[in-house]
Design a protein around this motif. Structure first.
Motif, short mmCIF file in Angstrom:
data_model
loop_
_atom_site.label_atom_id
_atom_site.label_comp_id
_atom_site.label_asym_id
_atom_site.label_seq_id
_atom_site.Cartn_x
_atom_site.Cartn_y
_atom_site.Cartn_z
N LYS A 157 -22.04 -36.26 -0.09
CA LYS A 157 -23.42 -36.79 0.14
C LYS A 157 -24.20 -37.47 -1.12
O LYS A 157 -24.73 -38.39 -1.13
CB LYS A 157 -24.23 -35.85 0.70
CG LYS A 157 -25.46 -36.16 1.18
CD LYS A 157 -26.36 -35.13 2.11
CE LYS A 157 -27.83 -35.67 2.59
NZ LYS A 157 -28.25 -34.53 3.50
N ALA A 158 -24.27 -36.47 -2.13
CA ALA A 158 -25.10 -37.02 -3.45
C ALA A 158 -24.26 -38.27 -3.88
O ALA A 158 -25.00 -39.34 -4.53
CB ALA A 158 -25.01 -35.89 -4.22
N THR A 159 -22.86 -38.15 -4.10
CA THR A 159 -22.39 -39.49 -4.44
C THR A 159 -22.75 -40.87 -3.85
O THR A 159 -22.85 -41.88 -4.29
CB THR A 159 -20.78 -39.00 -4.46
OG1 THR A 159 -20.43 -37.91 -5.11
CG2 THR A 159 -19.87 -40.57 -5.24
N LYS A 160 -22.92 -40.68 -2.50
CA LYS A 160 -23.32 -41.72 -1.81
C LYS A 160 -24.73 -42.24 -1.98
O LYS A 160 -24.80 -43.55 -2.21
CB LYS A 160 -23.22 -41.40 -0.18
CG LYS A 160 -21.56 -41.24 0.35
CD LYS A 160 -21.89 -41.07 1.84
CE LYS A 160 -20.30 -40.80 2.57
NZ LYS A 160 -20.62 -40.44 4.01
N VAL A 161 -25.72 -41.30 -2.36
CA VAL A 161 -26.69 -41.63 -2.62
C VAL A 161 -26.86 -42.19 -4.07
O VAL A 161 -27.66 -43.01 -4.26
CB VAL A 161 -27.81 -40.32 -2.67
CG1 VAL A 161 -29.13 -40.69 -3.26
CG2 VAL A 161 -28.09 -39.66 -1.34
N PHE A 162 -25.91 -41.71 -5.03
CA PHE A 162 -25.87 -42.39 -6.33
C PHE A 162 -25.44 -43.45 -6.42
O PHE A 162 -25.83 -44.71 -6.94
CB PHE A 162 -25.01 -41.20 -7.11
CG PHE A 162 -24.46 -41.97 -8.28
CD1 PHE A 162 -25.34 -41.66 -9.42
CD2 PHE A 162 -23.06 -42.40 -8.36
CE1 PHE A 162 -24.78 -42.48 -10.57
CE2 PHE A 162 -22.74 -42.95 -9.48
CZ PHE A 162 -23.64 -43.02 -10.71
N LEU A 163 -24.34 -43.99 -5.51
CA LEU A 163 -23.86 -45.36 -5.33
C LEU A 163 -24.96 -46.27 -4.65
O LEU A 163 -25.26 -47.32 -5.23
CB LEU A 163 -22.36 -45.28 -4.48
CG LEU A 163 -21.41 -44.58 -4.83
CD1 LEU A 163 -20.31 -44.68 -3.95
CD2 LEU A 163 -21.03 -45.26 -6.34
N ILE A 164 -25.74 -45.83 -3.95
CA ILE A 164 -26.92 -46.72 -3.38
C ILE A 164 -27.74 -47.04 -4.34
O ILE A 164 -28.17 -48.16 -4.57
CB ILE A 164 -27.44 -46.06 -2.27
CG1 ILE A 164 -26.44 -46.12 -0.87
CG2 ILE A 164 -28.56 -46.96 -1.78
CD1 ILE A 164 -26.92 -45.17 0.34
N ALA A 165 -28.14 -45.88 -5.17
CA ALA A 165 -28.96 -46.02 -6.21
C ALA A 165 -28.53 -47.05 -7.21
O ALA A 165 -29.19 -47.85 -7.89
CB ALA A 165 -29.48 -44.69 -6.72
N MET A 166 -27.09 -47.01 -7.60
CA MET A 166 -26.58 -47.65 -8.58
C MET A 166 -26.76 -49.30 -8.28
O MET A 166 -26.91 -50.12 -8.94
CB MET A 166 -25.26 -47.47 -8.89
CG MET A 166 -25.05 -46.09 -9.91
SD MET A 166 -25.68 -46.57 -11.35
CE MET A 166 -24.62 -47.91 -11.89
N PHE A 167 -26.36 -49.33 -7.03
CA PHE A 167 -26.46 -50.98 -6.62
C PHE A 167 -27.80 -51.28 -6.58
O PHE A 167 -28.06 -52.45 -6.67
CB PHE A 167 -25.98 -51.13 -5.12
CG PHE A 167 -24.07 -50.86 -5.06
CD1 PHE A 167 -23.50 -51.96 -5.64
CD2 PHE A 167 -23.44 -50.19 -4.42
CE1 PHE A 167 -22.21 -52.09 -5.85
CE2 PHE A 167 -22.16 -50.09 -4.45
CZ PHE A 167 -21.35 -51.08 -4.96
N GLY A 168 -28.69 -50.58 -6.24
CA GLY A 168 -30.23 -51.00 -5.99
C GLY A 168 -30.57 -51.32 -7.50
O GLY A 168 -31.30 -52.40 -7.96
N TYR A 169 -30.27 -50.38 -8.63
CA TYR A 169 -30.61 -50.73 -9.82
C TYR A 169 -30.14 -51.90 -10.59
O TYR A 169 -30.58 -52.65 -11.29
CB TYR A 169 -30.35 -49.38 -10.74
CG TYR A 169 -30.64 -49.28 -12.11
CD1 TYR A 169 -31.95 -49.53 -12.52
CD2 TYR A 169 -29.52 -49.49 -13.21
CE1 TYR A 169 -32.23 -49.87 -14.16
CE2 TYR A 169 -29.81 -49.78 -14.65
CZ TYR A 169 -31.38 -49.88 -15.01
OH TYR A 169 -31.40 -49.72 -16.05
#
Length: 266
Positions: A157-169
């Motif tokens: 779950k945390a990794t999915k949030v991390f990946l979304i944040a990375m794409f957004g950044y």
């Protein structure tokens, strides 16, 4: 996990279900001989270990620091070193078997780039480099301590949030660069220099803090991949992949902290 640090995600040695060497049937005599024999090192077993990976990481960072000294003395090397480092990063990422020579070459090139950029920032904001170094060491140290104690672990779950944040950044960074190139924004850091209302707080400060948190979680993923490689009994050569992955994340983290401090002092 496939879109996290590419130094690990493209390598089967660090994936779940990695092949481990099957143990052969042992006799009582074999067990007695093994018990009396001296402890085997990573060189003897040709297997990846945490200790051997730490040694390779230390060597890589020693080369990086040496390169940083060169870049500090000759800041004009920043762009050429950045280009060479980028090419070497791609080569190391997509190379099936890690090459110590290429990884150490990447460390040297990135060291020159980091040293040159640091000198440029230090000229404009005196004292900022030592602050960024201390900040980076603090984040790495705390993250490593929490991971070693078992209090922090990578989760799906945390990794999915991390990946979304990375794409957004990444999308935000691309838009920011375009706006700076076209002259739409006038600040030294583009949108990052924009103040939020009358608060005096710049957008870059908020984003910078979030990115540092992302960098810390990226380290957790790197440690997790290395631990998985050891559990999979990957060949010893893959310790260099572990060193390369840690180096990529720490360099990114340092540059983000350096920029965060510059925005706060701009």
């Amino acid at each position: 996990m496939a879109l996290t640090n590419p130094a690990f995600s493209t390598n089967p040695a660090f994936q779940n279900g990695g092949q481990a060497q099957a143990a052969s049937t042992l006799t009582a005599e074999n067990l007695e001989q093994m018990y009396q024999a001296p402890s085997a090192t990573s060189v003897d077993t040709d297997r990846m270990t945490v200790e051997d990976t730490i040694n390779k990481t230390a060597i890589s960072f020693a080369i990086l620091v040496a390169g940083a000294v060169v870049g500090w003395l000759v800041p004009a090397l920043a762009l050429p070193a950045a280009l060479v480092g980028f090419v070497l990063a791609l080569v190391n990422i997509f190379k099936k078997k890690p090459s110590p020579a290429l990884i150490l070459s990447y460390a040297g090139a990135q060291g020159i780039f980091v040293g040159a950029i640091s000198m440029i920032f230090e000229t404009n904001w005196p004292g900022i480099v030592i602050q960024a170094v201390i900040g980076t060491l603090a984040v790495v140290g705390v993250t490593l301590a929490l991971f070693a104690s078992g209090k922090v672990r990578a989760s799906a779950k945390a990794t999915k949030v991390f990946l979304i944040a990375m794409f957004g950044y990444l999308a935000y960074s691309l838009i920011n660069v375009i706006l700076m190139w076209t002259g739409v924004t006038n600040g030294a850091f583009g949108l990052n220099s924009v103040e939020l209302g009358n608060t005096g707080i710049k957008l870059g400060l908020i984003i910078g803090v979030l990115v540092v948190i992302m960098g810390a979680y990226s380290l957790v993923l790197d440690f997790d991949f290395i631990q998985r490689g050891v559990q999979n009994r990957a060949p010893r050569i893959y310790g260099w992949s572990g060193a390369f992955g840690i180096m990529v994340t720490v360099i990114w983290l340092y540059l983000e902290i350096l920029r965060l401090l510059a925005i706060s002092r701009d």
